[in-house]
Design an enzyme around this catalytic site. Structure first.
Site, PDB file in Angstrom:
ATOM      1  N   LYS A 158     -10.667 -28.802  19.742  1.00 27.75           N
ATOM      2  CA  LYS A 158     -11.914 -28.060  19.559  1.00 27.75           C
ATOM      3  C   LYS A 158     -11.662 -26.544  19.512  1.00 27.75           C
ATOM      4  CE  LYS A 158     -14.672 -31.732  19.793  1.00 27.75           C
ATOM      5  NZ  LYS A 158     -13.948 -33.014  19.816  1.00 27.75           N
TER       6      LYS A 158
HETATM    7  C1  LIG Z   1     -14.800 -34.269  20.586  1.00 26.27           C
HETATM    8  C2  LIG Z   1     -16.157 -34.851  20.585  1.00 26.27           C
HETATM    9  C3  LIG Z   1     -16.689 -35.495  21.710  1.00 26.27           C
HETATM   10  C4  LIG Z   1     -15.866 -35.919  22.894  1.00 26.27           C
HETATM   11  O1  LIG Z   1     -15.299 -34.939  23.603  1.00 26.27           O
HETATM   12  P1  LIG Z   1     -13.996 -35.231  24.481  1.00 26.27           P
HETATM   13  O2  LIG Z   1     -13.845 -33.925  25.218  1.00 26.27           O
HETATM   14  O3  LIG Z   1     -12.857 -35.507  23.546  1.00 26.27           O
HETATM   15  O4  LIG Z   1     -14.278 -36.362  25.402  1.00 26.27           O
HETATM   16  C5  LIG Z   1     -18.026 -35.882  21.677  1.00 26.27           C
HETATM   17  N1  LIG Z   1     -18.781 -35.703  20.583  1.00 26.27           N
HETATM   18  C6  LIG Z   1     -18.296 -35.119  19.474  1.00 26.27           C
HETATM   19  C7  LIG Z   1     -19.204 -34.931  18.309  1.00 26.27           C
HETATM   20  C8  LIG Z   1     -16.970 -34.693  19.424  1.00 26.27           C
HETATM   21  O5  LIG Z   1     -16.480 -34.169  18.294  1.00 26.27           O
END
Ligand SMILES: *Cc1c(COP(=O)(O)O)cnc(C)c1O
Length: 371
Positions: free
Chosen positions: A184
């Site tokens: 992210k």
């Molecule tokens: C990355 C993501 C998540 C999950 O987050 P994690 O930190 O990997 O558990 C949830 N929703 C969306 C849309 C994502 O892209």
């Protein structure tokens, strides 16, 4: 062919800048359970993002699962089929039924005009996603929620530092969740947060992420272990020092993609409304039938050249076995999502991407028949 170019590469400051934080942790022996770095990161992130209250988690999925618990959501939840699986999985982990509603092709977000027809007596909440960091139609979604007495929980995993009319997009709805996963815009290796409007809600979320403990001898809910540890939190504090530069670099690279690709027949890039301060989290392009080759052929062509672009989001959530057959899950009921999922390809984009790498990708996309 050089090293493969992945769709993203994590923001990672120089290691020597992190060592002093580790020394402090070793000295204090505070490893987790709301240590000093955790408390400071909650304050500094809330300031940076322009929100009142923020509650850190070990990852974004735990934040989603806990947000649903915090508001005691039950029955059916209206959500988008065009997202990462964690969105709808968090509903199943709470024994809830996802009801998928189609998206708007321009924003790739839940289409507010289609929400009302999916509401039943069992509906208690809406869980939209700010897909690629582009804000949902938050006003119309809130209006529907108010009319029907529904809660709104935004999966804002892509929307770190995004603003709408100069205000944080995380201020909308009852709760928003962020992900700080390695892939992210802002990462703590793994991590996440719930943004909440008041101290009382934050208190309850704090209990829920620590097994439900309200004090040494009182357990108020079947909480989970959702805590962020001190190493993650310290890393987050260091990342905050570098995030503005990383966001600026993303903006620059996205503008280069747009300048090079916006005139290519059959390739469409997202249009970002003028009132949005975007974070350039992804570079999705949509490949239509006038492009010389099919989307999947472009995906394979790039792969053969060592460019690991990804089809975010294909397949739709509603096509996975645990969702197939649910009310509203058929292709006929989700025509726009189906179409966008068949067209999308996210091109590599990350802060330390080099212009030469990007130029190689651009020339392949511009002229796929002359490789
Ligand atoms: C990355 C993501 C998540 C999950 O987050 P994690 O930190 O990997 O558990 C949830 N929703 C969306 C849309 C994502 O892209």
């Amino acid at each position: 062919m050089g090293d493969p170019i992945f769709v993203t590469s994590p923001l990672l400051p120089p290691l020597e800048e992190f060592l002093p934080y580790l020394e402090q942790i070793w000295e204090s022996k505070r490893l987790t359970n709301g240590g000093p770095f955790h408390e400071q990161l909650e304050r500094d992130l809330a300031d940076y993002l322009g929100v009142e209250h923020l509650c850190l988690f070990g990852n974004g999925t735990l934040a989603l699962v806990t947000a649903l618990q915090a508001l005691r959501i039950s029955g059916e939840v209206i959500t988008t089929p065009y997202s990462f699986v964690a969105t709808s999985h968090s509903l199943l982990w709470n024994g809830l039924t996802p009801v998928f509603v189609d998206i708007e092709p321009d924003s790739c977000n839940l289409d507010p005009s289609k929400i009302e027809q999916a509401i039943t007596p069992a509906t208690t909440a809406i869980m939209p996603v700010h897909c690629y960091g582009v804000p949902c139609d938050v006003e119309r979604i809130q209006e529907i929620a108010d009319n029907y007495g529904l809660k709104v929980i935004y999966d804002a995993a892509h929307a770190f530092a995004v603003t709408l009319e100069g205000r944080s997009v995380l201020q909308y709805g009852d709760l928003s969740i962020l992900s700080f996963h390695a892939t992210k815009v802002f990462n703590t290796f793994e991590g996440g947060a719930i943004i909440c409007p008041d101290a009382k809600t934050k208190q309850r979320i704090n209990y829920l992420k620590n097994f439900g403990f309200a004090n040494e001898t009182t357990v108020v809910a079947p909480g989970i272990n959702g805590k962020m540890n001190e190493v993650q939190a310290a890393f987050g504090l260091l990342q905050l020092k570098h995030i503005d530069q990383a966001l600026a670099r993303r903006e620059y690279l996205f503008a280069r993609y747009r300048a090079a690709l916006s005139e290519v027949p059959g390739i469409r890039l997202p249009e970002i409304p003028g009132n949005v301060g975007w974070n350039h989290a992804y570079c999705p392009v949509f490949v239509d039938s006038i492009y010389p080759i099919a989307r999947d052929e472009l995906y394979e062509l790039l792969r053969r050249e060592g460019i690991l672009a990804r089809r975010y989001f294909y397949p739709l959530l509603s096509d996975f076995p645990m969702y197939r057959g649910l009310k509203g899950s058929s292709h006929a009921e989700l025509p726009e999502a189906q179409k966008i999922a068949s067209q999308v390809i996210c091109l590599p984009m990350f802060p330390d991407m080099q212009e030469q790498q990007q130029d190689r990708i651009i020339s392949l996309v511009c002229d796929p028949l002359h490789v």
